[in-house]
Design an enzyme around this catalytic site. Structure first.
Site, mmCIF file in Angstrom:
data_model
loop_
_atom_site.group_PDB
_atom_site.id
_atom_site.type_symbol
_atom_site.label_atom_id
_atom_site.label_comp_id
_atom_site.label_asym_id
_atom_site.label_seq_id
_atom_site.Cartn_x
_atom_site.Cartn_y
_atom_site.Cartn_z
ATOM 1 C CG ASP A 322 -2.365 0.125 0.825
ATOM 2 O OD1 ASP A 322 -2.629 0.123 -0.388
ATOM 3 O OD2 ASP A 322 -3.224 0.224 1.716
ATOM 4 C CG ASP A 369 -0.316 -8.729 10.385
ATOM 5 O OD1 ASP A 369 -1.139 -8.477 9.494
ATOM 6 O OD2 ASP A 369 -0.513 -8.543 11.596
ATOM 7 C CG ASP A 371 5.342 -8.236 11.753
ATOM 8 O OD1 ASP A 371 4.256 -8.681 11.333
ATOM 9 O OD2 ASP A 371 5.463 -7.619 12.814
ATOM 10 C CG ASP A 466 -8.900 -8.530 12.741
ATOM 11 O OD1 ASP A 466 -9.768 -7.842 13.299
ATOM 12 O OD2 ASP A 466 -7.702 -8.484 13.016
#
Lengths: 855, 267
Positions: A322, A369, A371, A466
């Site tokens: 993004d 995600d 990470d 979520d």
């Protein structure tokens, strides 16, 4: 002219006098003074006068801290003022303390008490063992199985369940409402406690049920008593505060009961096997959304996702950037993953994923995600669930963090005390799964494309997209599954402010969902799903009640308000059993996932910050904006985060003042009711401990390394420059290097080039490296010639191993309520000391350093 | 007693090194070990501590069938028995005629070594390790015929891979159980990694999980007249050899246990 004559005359006089008393013309003033009083000794004799003078002057210099060249002014100053010394800090350095206490996972205080009591422990332990050996052992597991079978048989009898439940309700109502004299209430308390203490030693689920039932009974009694006996107030002010406290308590009861239901029967689901023929396996898209994280954080996740065990033609990895960064585009092209970006950036992560949904075509979507580094077995573990149950729309796995979060780092509790997340991923999600109410947590999960599209993609109405997405899917009748097997790991938030920011977002989002898509209204959910969802949301409203509990003792200690109209004895008879029994029951349920009293610490830290967002979101769900959690930073210097801890410093100050007020009160105005004052002071002291811990957490400990070193012991091989090999073990690894334990103390020079080889199964990978440090049998290596290929190989040998995180549950320490209590109190004490130190530091900085800098 | 032949289809694969190392390591695992050399190079005894090539050995027995081969056997201080090829003389080696005669005998009697080993009586789970010349040769044929287990040493070279299929077909045709051991592997070499992948594909479970890594300490130990595994116990290559020795040791024990009931409970 005359000046020159005068100076000449003075010089002559001086020279003559010097000759007379035996001093050098250039000698210092002190020697002149000495010689005026003492004659020069004859040659060969010791000059006692000079010796004595030297000794006295040295001593004085030492005492006063004056240098040899200091002027008269300094001497005079030092006679009256002490030189500034470095102030020692009062708070203990917990990291240092850990090294002192070695590998023992115990608090410092407990260690000390333990040493005193060692002989007692020894005798008690031996007696216990003898007794245990003498008593016949009970086959609890077989008993539990038999109970299981009976209950299954009973369950088959028609109308049995409702009848039993109704009878239980009737009995419970009778138990709750039966009035008892105080003495009998105490006896009941003791009896229940004994049963609890015995039950908590018995393994299995049925004793847990017993403890929960007893807790419900005792809590019900307390509620009944509280509602009927304690709400008589003398003044309207007292009534106001009294009802506020009562409301806060009602909240805790609701959460307690919902929590019991939510975690009644953790499902403990096992992975389902996949079809033997990989041709039948479905296609999977992996989305790794990123916004502003550096490439070094994102690349391990992408490389690990790419090397997951799944047919190559059925696995596509997409980097959803993004931030539209050219560097990421290049990286994606280089390692061969898809790169998706978009023009506008509406709805943050949810919008990013929804945009990608339109561009890819896999049957399933795994979301990580950026990470979170998945293991190679992630898909093979999770996908079987979808194939076994076609109505399954979501499989969630735990979020695991291999770096300490701010609590763990600042209090050095990493791997010693379970962190905030372990309760949720260890127990609550597993409990939700039993009621088919597992919700999506944004990462480490797989979602089926068709149901996701059916609910309109990831939800964008709230900031916790979520949980909202899974709520929507549950409303449509889809099922969800939770596998409590860690299949991915990531970095925890680095700083306390980042951590709090993340929790604020969750709290705000949950409040938004509660407001705009309340689980109690609308179609499609079962009763228990409604309970699970609403408990998850209610949980984030703890801010107000927590603040009320933190401040309520002050109402009495400052203003003498009786917010709880009962005498001390009655309080002891009803409050204590309730707290004690529900504490024990929760300790049993949550056990190794959340130690007793730590919930209070975690909530106390976040309470202040979640009050406003939840309230705002509850009133107007559209307000507030999305904040991205910062990760991968480094705290270079330790400091106290004043801005974060300010509210707690105030609260702590108020509570400490309340303590003083209490002491004053007990000796002056309230001499007639010392028990009430004392009880409020004990409550206040508990609050002081919690708030102390909350403030102490804000003291950010220094982080030593950029790359986190993850412990891992696997065989490795060193290839030395002369062609010899060395078999050794790894100790830890990071993305930049490797820690090695050598079989023998060997000497390597820093900078020496070595080769190291790690293996994944049969495959060996070679990494050129240089020695970073070497001491004894410990060797630190730094990788050289780093490339994405090498990085991918390292990830396959380390983070990506299927068994990389299997032992996380073994590392959890079982709960011991008393130990926990001491530990929390100790943290509170250390927190207060840290605050004191930080205050003195600040005062020093203001009073002493700044003027000097200006001058 | 079980006989293990150590063969390879290319020269310089490390057969003799491995034979000598395994002899010591199996001895340390409480096996009675006889290391026997069926290779005219006559170098095995050098690994056992002999300073110069052995004079007496299998060759002298072949030339003079009347003598007892046991007379030529040597014993090192770790208890291992060594039976070298022999034939070294002060003025040189065997004459061409003698070599031709030996080759003819071996060619005429393919089971000669097997029959010889049948006369050897090692206690318990004894092991005879047979080091041979490069396959194909009469010497290697003798060793294969005598062996209960054939250990094929494969160096990571293209030539070894090229000749491997023929050897494998030969061993399968003779119904020999075989174990392939990659020797001299360096993970730093991409070629080695690729060859290992190829071998795994080709051989499956027959490829030993213990691959012996390349280590410059191995030739160095021979030059210093040292036992490599004892001189460099922490080296990866020594670990690999230990692993292989443990595997062989347990194979021998299992094979003996299987054979015992079949032999009618003979001790």
């Amino acid at each position: 002219m005359s000046k020159g004559v005068l100076r000449n005359a003075w010089m002559r006089i001086k020279r003559v006098t010097a000759q007379q008393i035996g001093v050098g013309v250039d000698a210092g003033a002190h020697l002149w003074a000495l010689r005026l009083a003492f004659r020069q000794p004859r040659p060969g004799q010791r000059d006692w006068a000079v010796h004595a003078y030297g000794a006295v002057a040295g001593h004085l210099r030492n005492e006063l801290g004056v240098t040899e060249k200091a002027g008269v002014g300094t001497w005079l100053g030092r006679l009256f003022f002490r030189p500034r010394r470095r102030r020692a800090h009062l708070a203990a350095d917990l990291r240092h303390a850990r090294h002192q206490r070695g590998k023992q996972r115990r608090s410092i205080l407990l260690g000390r008490i333990g040493r005193w009591l060692a002989p007692v422990y020894g005798v008690a332990g031996r007696t216990g063992q003898t007794l245990h050996a003498w008593l016949p052992s009970v086959p609890w597991e077989r008993l539990s199985e038999r109970v299981d079978r009976w209950s299954a048989k009973l369950d088959r009898v028609p109308f049995m369940k409702p009848v039993i439940l109704l009878m239980a309700l009737a009995a419970a109502l009778a138990f709750w409402t039966t009035p008892l004299p105080l003495a009998s209430q105490f006896q009941l308390f003791i009896l229940v406690c004994l049963v609890m203490l015995v039950a908590r030693r018995i393994p299995g689920r049925w004793p847990t049920m017993l403890m929960v039932s007893l807790s419900i009974l005792m809590t019900g009694r307390y509620i009944w008593w509280r509602a009927t006996q304690t709400l008589h107030f003398a003044t309207s002010i007292e009534a106001l505060f009294g009802y506020i406290l009562f409301a806060a308590e009602i909240y805790t009861w609701i959460v307690l009961f919902f929590g019991y239901i939510q975690t009644a029967w953790p499902l403990n689901r096992h992975p389902k096997p996949l079809p033997d023929d990989p041709a039948e396996w479905p296609t999977v898209d992996i989305y790794i959304p990123t916004y502003n994280e550096p490439l070094s954080v994102v690349s391990p996740a992408v490389l690990a996702a790419k090397s997951m065990d799944w047919p190559r033609d059925k696995l596509r990895v997409y980097l959803l950037d993004d931030g539209s960064r050219e560097e990421f585009n290049q990286f994606a092209a280089e390692v061969g993953v898809g790169y998706l970006t978009r023009e506008e950036h509406r709805f943050a992560k949810a919008g990013n994923i929804n945009h990608a949904l339109g561009l890819t075509s896999g049957d399933y979507i795994a979301i990580f995600d950026c990470d979170h580094i998945p293991t190679r077995s992630f898909l093979q573990t999770t996908m079987g669930e979808f194939l076994a149950d076609p109505s399954c729309a979501l499989v969630q796995t735990p979020h695991h963090f291999f770096s300490p979060d701010p609590f763990e780092r600042n209090y050095d509790t990493f791997l010693r005390i379970p962190n905030e997340g372990s309760l949720f991923y260890g127990l609550i999600q597993d409990g939700n799964d039993f009621w088919n109410a597992t919700f999506f947590c944004g990462s480490c999960a797989v979602i089926k494309r068709a149901p996701l599209l059916e609910v309109g993609g990831i939800a964008v109405e709230t900031v916790t997209e979520d949980a909202h997405t899974s709520l929507k899917m549950h409303r449509r009748g889809y099922r969800s599954a939770y596998l409590r097997i860690v299949q991915a790991a990531g970095l925890a938030t680095e700083s306390l402010s980042g951590h709090i920011g993340q929790r604020i977002r969750w709290a705000r989002g949950m409040a938004q969902i509660f407001r705009i898509d309340n689980p109690w209204v609308g179609k499609g959910l079962s009763f228990f799903q409604r309970i699970c969802y609403s408990n998850a949301m209610l949980h984030f409203f703890y801010g107000f009640p927590r603040l009320i509990f933190l401040l309520m003792p002050c109402a009495y200690l400052f203003f003498g308000l009786h917010v709880f109209s009962a005498d001390a004895m009655a309080v002891m008879a009803y409050v204590l059993p309730y707290l004690f029994v529900s504490g024990l029951a929760n300790s049993r349920i949550q056990g190794q996932y959340r130690h007793s009293f730590w919930a209070e610490v975690y909530e106390s830290v976040l309470a202040w910050y979640t009050v406003l967002p939840t309230t705002v979101a509850f009133i107007n769900p559209k307000k507030g904006k999305f904040n991205v959690t910062a990760k991968g930073g480094l705290i270079e210097k330790e400091y106290l985060d004043w801005s974060t801890s300010k509210p707690y410093v105030w609260l702590l100050g108020i509570n400490l003042l309340a303590m003083v007020a209490g002491i004053v009160r007990i000796f002056t105005t309230q001499r007639d009711e010392p028990a009430t004052v004392l009880m409020n002071m004990v409550w206040g002291l508990f609050n002081v401990a919690m708030l102390g811990a909350a403030v102490g957490v804000a003291k950010e400990a220094r982080q030593v390394r950029v790359a986190h070193h993850v412990p891992l012991s696997v065989p490795a091989m060193l290839i030395l420059p002369d062609g010899k090999t060395l078999a050794c073990h790894t100790e830890n690894y990071s993305t930049g290097g490797l820690g090695i334990v050598l079989p023998d103390a060997l000497k390597f020079n820093a900078g020496e080039a070595l080769g190291v080889s790690l293996s994944r199964g049969d495959q060996e990978y070679y990494f050129p490296a240089v020695v970073a440090r070497c001491s004894g049998t410990r060797l630190g290596l730094k990788f050289e010639e780093w490339s994405y290929e090498k990085e991918a190989q390292l990830i396959q040998c380390t983070f990506g191993r299927a068994d990389a995180w299997v032992r996380w549950e073994e590392e959890l320490v079982p709960d011991k309520p008393l130990h926990s209590f001491v530990e929390v109190v100790e943290m509170g004490y250390q927190g207060v000391l840290r605050l004191f130190d930080a205050c003195l530091d600040a005062v020093e900085a203001v009073a002493l350093r700044r003027p000097r800098q200006q001058g | 007693m079980k006989t293990i032949a150590i063969i390879s289809s290319v020269g310089g694969a490390g057969r003799t090194t491995l034979t000598a190392a395994l002899a010591g390591l199996l001895g340390a695992r409480k096996h009675a070990v006889l290391a026997l050399e069926c290779d005219p190079r006559n170098v095995l005894a050098l690994y056992g501590g002999l300073r110069e090539p052995a004079g007496a050995g299998l060759a002298s027995y072949l030339l003079n069938p009347g003598s007892a081969p046991a007379e030529a056997a040597l014993q090192s201080d770790d208890g291992t028995l060594w039976l070298p090829w022999g034939g070294a003389r002060p003025q040189g080696g065997l004459s061409a005629a003698e070599q031709a005669m030996i080759a003819a005998t071996l060619h005429r009697q393919p089971g000669w070594l097997r029959d010889l080993l049948a006369q050897v009586d090692l206690p318990g789970n004894g092991i005879a390790l047979v080091d041979t010349a490069t396959w194909p040769s009469v010497h290697a044929e003798q060793a294969i015929a005598a062996a209960d287990l054939v250990v094929v040493v494969v160096p990571p070279t293209p030539l070894a891979c090229a000749t491997l299929l023929r050897l494998r077909a030969e061993l399968a045709g003779r119904g020999k159980q075989s174990l392939y051991v990659a020797n001299g592997i360096s993970p730093a070499m991409a070629l080695h990694t690729d060859i290992i992948a190829l071998l795994r594909q080709l051989l499956g479970a027959e490829l030993s999980t213990y691959r012996i890594h390349a280590d410059s300490g191995v030739p160095e130990a021979l030059a210093r007249n040292q036992n490599f595994s004892l001189a460099a116990p922490h080296s990866q290559a020594a670990h690999d050899m230990q692993g292989l020795a443990t595997w062989l040791s347990s194979w021998v024990k299992q094979a003996s246990r299987r054979a015992a009931p079949a032999a009618g409970g003979a001790p």
